[in-house]
Write a protein that holds these residues in place. Sequence first.
Motif, PDB file in Angstrom:
ATOM      1  N   GLU A 171     -18.250  10.571 -45.613  1.00 41.87           N
ATOM      2  CA  GLU A 171     -17.929   9.171 -45.924  1.00 41.87           C
ATOM      3  C   GLU A 171     -18.410   8.200 -44.853  1.00 41.87           C
ATOM      4  O   GLU A 171     -18.453   6.991 -45.091  1.00 41.87           O
ATOM      5  N   HIS A 172     -18.773   8.699 -43.680  1.00 49.07           N
ATOM      6  CA  HIS A 172     -19.248   7.810 -42.616  1.00 49.07           C
ATOM      7  C   HIS A 172     -20.759   7.886 -42.438  1.00 49.07           C
ATOM      8  O   HIS A 172     -21.291   7.566 -41.368  1.00 49.07           O
ATOM      9  N   ALA A 173     -21.449   8.275 -43.495  1.00 51.44           N
ATOM     10  CA  ALA A 173     -22.903   8.441 -43.424  1.00 51.44           C
ATOM     11  C   ALA A 173     -23.633   7.132 -43.136  1.00 51.44           C
ATOM     12  O   ALA A 173     -24.775   7.154 -42.662  1.00 51.44           O
ATOM     13  N   ALA A 174     -23.006   6.003 -43.404  1.00 47.45           N
ATOM     14  CA  ALA A 174     -23.652   4.714 -43.117  1.00 47.45           C
ATOM     15  C   ALA A 174     -23.869   4.520 -41.621  1.00 47.45           C
ATOM     16  O   ALA A 174     -24.700   3.699 -41.214  1.00 47.45           O
ATOM     17  N   ARG A 175     -23.161   5.271 -40.795  1.00 44.40           N
ATOM     18  CA  ARG A 175     -23.303   5.185 -39.339  1.00 44.40           C
ATOM     19  C   ARG A 175     -24.399   6.108 -38.820  1.00 44.40           C
ATOM     20  O   ARG A 175     -24.643   6.163 -37.624  1.00 44.40           O
ATOM     21  N   LEU A 176     -25.046   6.842 -39.729  1.00 45.47           N
ATOM     22  CA  LEU A 176     -25.973   7.903 -39.352  1.00 45.47           C
ATOM     23  C   LEU A 176     -27.412   7.529 -39.685  1.00 45.47           C
ATOM     24  O   LEU A 176     -27.697   7.002 -40.753  1.00 45.47           O
ATOM     25  N   MET A 177     -28.331   7.810 -38.760  1.00 46.50           N
ATOM     26  CA  MET A 177     -29.755   7.702 -39.034  1.00 46.50           C
ATOM     27  C   MET A 177     -30.429   8.981 -38.558  1.00 46.50           C
ATOM     28  O   MET A 177     -30.128   9.486 -37.473  1.00 46.50           O
ATOM     29  N   LEU A 178     -31.331   9.514 -39.381  1.00 44.42           N
ATOM     30  CA  LEU A 178     -32.058  10.731 -39.023  1.00 44.42           C
ATOM     31  C   LEU A 178     -33.443  10.372 -38.513  1.00 44.42           C
ATOM     32  O   LEU A 178     -34.155   9.572 -39.125  1.00 44.42           O
ATOM     33  N   LEU A 264     -27.434  10.790 -51.488  1.00 42.62           N
ATOM     34  CA  LEU A 264     -26.604   9.924 -52.326  1.00 42.62           C
ATOM     35  C   LEU A 264     -26.031   8.745 -51.564  1.00 42.62           C
ATOM     36  O   LEU A 264     -25.688   7.724 -52.154  1.00 42.62           O
ATOM     37  N   ARG A 265     -25.912   8.866 -50.257  1.00 39.72           N
ATOM     38  CA  ARG A 265     -25.339   7.791 -49.444  1.00 39.72           C
ATOM     39  C   ARG A 265     -26.410   6.934 -48.768  1.00 39.72           C
ATOM     40  O   ARG A 265     -26.112   6.110 -47.909  1.00 39.72           O
ATOM     41  N   GLN A 266     -27.663   7.166 -49.160  1.00 36.95           N
ATOM     42  CA  GLN A 266     -28.794   6.357 -48.687  1.00 36.95           C
ATOM     43  C   GLN A 266     -28.883   6.345 -47.155  1.00 36.95           C
ATOM     44  O   GLN A 266     -29.071   5.307 -46.511  1.00 36.95           O
ATOM     45  N   VAL A 267     -28.752   7.529 -46.575  1.00 36.42           N
ATOM     46  CA  VAL A 267     -28.939   7.658 -45.136  1.00 36.42           C
ATOM     47  C   VAL A 267     -30.379   7.308 -44.776  1.00 36.42           C
ATOM     48  O   VAL A 267     -31.317   7.751 -45.453  1.00 36.42           O
ATOM     49  N   ARG A 268     -30.552   6.559 -43.741  1.00 30.61           N
ATOM     50  CA  ARG A 268     -31.894   6.170 -43.300  1.00 30.61           C
ATOM     51  C   ARG A 268     -32.568   7.356 -42.617  1.00 30.61           C
ATOM     52  O   ARG A 268     -32.009   7.942 -41.687  1.00 30.61           O
ATOM     53  N   VAL A 269     -33.754   7.709 -43.084  1.00 34.79           N
ATOM     54  CA  VAL A 269     -34.510   8.821 -42.518  1.00 34.79           C
ATOM     55  C   VAL A 269     -35.858   8.287 -42.072  1.00 34.79           C
ATOM     56  O   VAL A 269     -36.608   7.717 -42.885  1.00 34.79           O
ATOM     57  N   VAL A 270     -36.175   8.447 -40.825  1.00 34.48           N
ATOM     58  CA  VAL A 270     -37.424   7.905 -40.272  1.00 34.48           C
ATOM     59  C   VAL A 270     -38.374   9.063 -39.969  1.00 34.48           C
ATOM     60  O   VAL A 270     -37.988  10.030 -39.287  1.00 34.48           O
TER      61      VAL A 270
END
Length: 270
Positions: A171-178, A264-270
């Motif tokens: 649920e806290h995936a918005a705080r995550l960037m890969l 599904l949570r639209q995690v940013r992946v660079v």
Amino acid sequence: MPAIHFISGLPRSGSTLLAALLRQNPRVHAGMSGPVGGLVSSLLHEMSARNEYAVFINDAQRQRILRGVFEQYYGPEFPHEVIFDTNRVWCARMSLLHTLFPQGKVIACVRDMPWIVDSVERLIQRNALSPSSIFNYQTGGTVYSRADGIANGEGLVGYAYNALKEAFFGEHAARLMLVQYETLVAQPQRVLDAVYDFIGEPSFSHDFENIRFDADEFDTRAGTPGLHAIRPRVSADPRMSVLPPDIFRRFENDAFWRNPDVNLRQVRVV
């Protein structure tokens, strides 16, 4: 107190390189994995119901105590506006980080899994005279047993991989960037611009030809010289794997972050 953010993710995936680049920015401190994650875990354990005196500790006190670890560790010796603390455990502590540092972000370094296993095995073979802490300094085993050991749920790679999935789908995936290792070594400025944008900091022009980071003493004590070694210049250098083909194939479909259908949570992946 400075802004606190976190570097986590998979081992052998560029976290040391990312930290070495970030620390070129005079506003930023970043380093290799440090003791704070372990201190927090130990305190959580000691403040749990296993300790009969935990009845005297409420959640507000727990929160102050845990924040105090960061505040005291990153004291006057770190006169920076932004601190990145590095530890594999942070991806498994997203809820805790949300409680302690609501504005904090987690940068998780990732890499194609076969090349992580290859990188570990390459280190072991390179240091044939120095048993590694990665395998509890044991001298037996084969490439197969070593791959099994690091891939299990408590192993060097397996634990970090499971923690990454917990963060990615939680649920806290918005705080995550890969940050993909492959992007970091091919387009480092693009990655750093994305990191600064994610944490709300102005961009900084980095020097990718003269990178400095020294962890030789730590690596030697861990029985794994070169564990945190980085080259002075960022570059992507293709190489042949040292893994048997069946081990390589075992891990080659594990990069779930490259499948947009599961993001599904639209995690940013660079």
